[in-house]
Design a protein around this motif. Structure first.
Motif, PDB file in Angstrom:
ATOM      1  N   SER A   1       0.831  -1.205   0.000  1.00  0.00           N
ATOM      2  CA  SER A   1       0.000   0.000   0.000  1.00  0.00           C
ATOM      3  C   SER A   1       0.864   1.252   0.000  1.00  0.00           C
ATOM      4  N   ALA A   2       0.306   2.317  -0.579  1.00  0.00           N
ATOM      5  CA  ALA A   2       1.017   3.604  -0.573  1.00  0.00           C
ATOM      6  C   ALA A   2       1.027   4.221   0.810  1.00  0.00           C
ATOM      7  N   SER A   3       0.122   3.793   1.671  1.00  0.00           N
ATOM      8  CA  SER A   3       0.056   4.322   3.035  1.00  0.00           C
ATOM      9  C   SER A   3       1.134   3.680   3.886  1.00  0.00           C
ATOM     10  N   PRO A   4       1.888   4.462   4.651  1.00  0.00           N
ATOM     11  CA  PRO A   4       2.929   3.884   5.511  1.00  0.00           C
ATOM     12  C   PRO A   4       2.347   2.862   6.490  1.00  0.00           C
ATOM     13  N   ILE A   5       3.151   1.866   6.846  1.00  0.00           N
ATOM     14  CA  ILE A   5       2.672   0.790   7.712  1.00  0.00           C
ATOM     15  C   ILE A   5       2.272   1.332   9.081  1.00  0.00           C
ATOM     16  N   TYR A   6       2.999   2.332   9.608  1.00  0.00           N
ATOM     17  CA  TYR A   6       2.643   2.830  10.944  1.00  0.00           C
ATOM     18  C   TYR A   6       1.258   3.470  10.926  1.00  0.00           C
TER      19      TYR A   6
END
Length: 491
Positions: A18-23
């Motif tokens: 995903s383009a969203s960071p894992i945190y």
């Protein structure tokens, strides 16, 4: 608020692609889980190291997500307890998310959600009289006189020495040593003619009825039922698709001649001959022979529920109907719930010899087998003599309590309750005047902490006769005295 141990890692979802960071994915997931009620205030969450290991990711984004959630007030840390969901989550935010029902069209009512006909048959109206213990809850034994210490020792003995054989799937028919002990007991005490191979262990007589229905009946088969009779049997057989035929009961038991007129093509009959539920009468020898003859001629089945047969106070003990059966038409049911304690969930069924395989298959299909640990403990309880001693002790206790109930009813109710069938079991029944609403009276008594069961609800065809059923097995003498006094005031 008690904090829960984080024994399990919640189903956290992250997408490395995903383009969203894992945190951010982690913080969004925990935030949503907390707000939806999936994670509760005070519940412990996994450590950052453990969660990173489970998700196969670096520990750094997990640390970042937890720091963000702590800053927002969703998580908090406790000395020596790790990280937990914050206990101060606003109640209007935290809570289970409910799916909104579809909006009805303008001017229409929302449609009821469809359920099966079987589920509708299983519904029962609210029974407030079942919320109380003590006087006069029906079916409740004297739990304060049960040898709990001895029973605990037997359970502990088998729990400590639990082998692989005790942990694997068991025989659908039940633990063989227990079946042997039950066969010996039934032969000596109840005159039942059987071998251990015919004994099937159940979770109680209710499950025994369900197995009988699945094995013996097709949908629409007609079954005679005692009128009045046991509501649990009504429910079990109806939900299996049987068509119930109410047959009147008199002082000699079920009226066989009337049954033959009302349901000549009946496939079976359900009876409680030793202590009829709910009237407490005993089926006469002549009626027993009539019923056995009818079953043999019609190739019909007799389901004998030997209800409360252990406790008889007047006259000699009566042998079972099954013991007089020469054509293999009787299926015999029994339970330890009333003799031992209800939560034990152990009962038994004696099947005709030629149907053992069919009953075994029926038992296997319903829920495979009964808990082996309790079966082993029950075997020792019988073999070591504790069971026989307990029955003897309870017989004297229940006779004393029965006399106290009769005396209390005479004193506080007078002739307003005509007691019938009071010479056996752990309960008695009485008729009220027709103008008295026994359901309303039972609800009034429940409000006073007294549990009496309305007799009219035991009838298949309303209006049933007005009356009360009083259980005295689980009521002390003090509770009986106070209960009869309060019951008198309810009038």
């Amino acid at each position: 608020m008690t904090r829960m141990r984080a024994s399990f890692v919640p189903p956290v979802a992250v997408d490395p692609a995903s383009a969203s960071p894992i945190y951010l994915q982690l913080s969004d997931w925990f935030r949503q889980a907390i707000l939806s009620g999936q994670l509760h205030p005070g519940q412990r969450v996994p450590s950052t190291r453990r969660l990173a290991n489970e998700l196969k990711i670096s520990r750094i984004p997990v640390l970042g997500a937890y720091e963000q959630l702590q800053a927002e007030g969703y998580l908090e840390t406790f000395q020596g307890a790790g990280t937990c969901v914050a206990r101060a989550i606003p109640s209007d935010l935290a809570g289970p998310m409910r799916a909104k029902p579809p909006l009805p069209s303008e001017g229409s009512e929302p449609a009821a959600r469809r359920i099966s006909r079987r589920a509708a048959l299983m519904r029962t109206p609210p029974q407030t009289w079942l919320s109380n213990l003590g006087a006069f809850r029906v079916g409740m034994p004297a739990l304060d006189h049960f040898p709990a210490g001895q029973w605990s020792k037997l359970v502990s003995r088998h729990a400590r020495s639990l082998s692989v054989d005790g942990m694997i799937y068991g025989d659908p028919m039940g633990y063989l040593p227990l079946r042997e002990a039950i066969a010996d007991y039934l032969g000596a005490m109840r005159g039942v003619r059987c071998e251990a191979a015919q004994v099937l262990i159940t979770t109680g007589s209710q499950q025994g009825l369900q197995i009988c229905a699945h094995v013996l009946f097709d949908h629409g088969d007609r079954v005679w039922m005692e009128e009045p009779g046991y509501p649990g049997a009504h429910q079990a057989l109806r939900t299996a698709g049987a068509q119930l035929v109410p047959v009147p009961v008199d002082e000699d038991g079920i009226d066989v001649a009337q049954g033959a007129r009302l349901g000549p093509d009946a496939r079976a009959v359900y009876i409680t001959p030793s202590h009829q539920f709910p009237l407490g009468t005993t089926m006469s020898a002549a009626r027993r022979m009539q019923l056995l003859d009818w079953a043999a001629r019609q190739q019909a089945w007799i389901i004998e529920d030997d209800y409360d047969s252990e406790y008889r106070f007047g006259g000699r003990p009566l042998a079972s109907l099954q013991g007089a059966d020469r054509h293999g038409r009787v299926v015999y049911l029994g339970t330890f719930s009333k003799v031992m304690f209800p939560a034990l969930r152990l009962g038994y069924l004696v099947a005709p010899r030629d149907l053992v395989e069919d009953f075994c298959a029926g038992r296997d299909a319903i829920d495979t087998f009964t808990s082996t640990l309790y079966q082993r403990a029950m075997t020792d309880f019988i073999r070591e003599g504790h069971f026989a001693r307990h029955i003897r002790s309870m017989r004297m206790l229940y006779q004393e309590r029965r006399q106290a109930v009769l005396a209390g009813l005479r004193e506080h109710l007078g002739d307003r309750l005509k007691v019938i069938g009071a010479d056996a079991g752990m309960q008695l029944a009485g008729y009220l005047s027709p103008e008295v609403d026994d359901v309303a009276l039972s609800r009034t008594a429940a409000g006073q902490g007294v549990s009496v069961r309305p007799l009219s609800l035991c009838y298949l065809e309303p209006p049933g006769r007005s009356g009360l059923i009083l259980g005295y097995g689980g009521a002390s003498l003090e509770e009986i005295g106070e209960g009869t006094r309060k019951l008198g005031q309810c009038f």
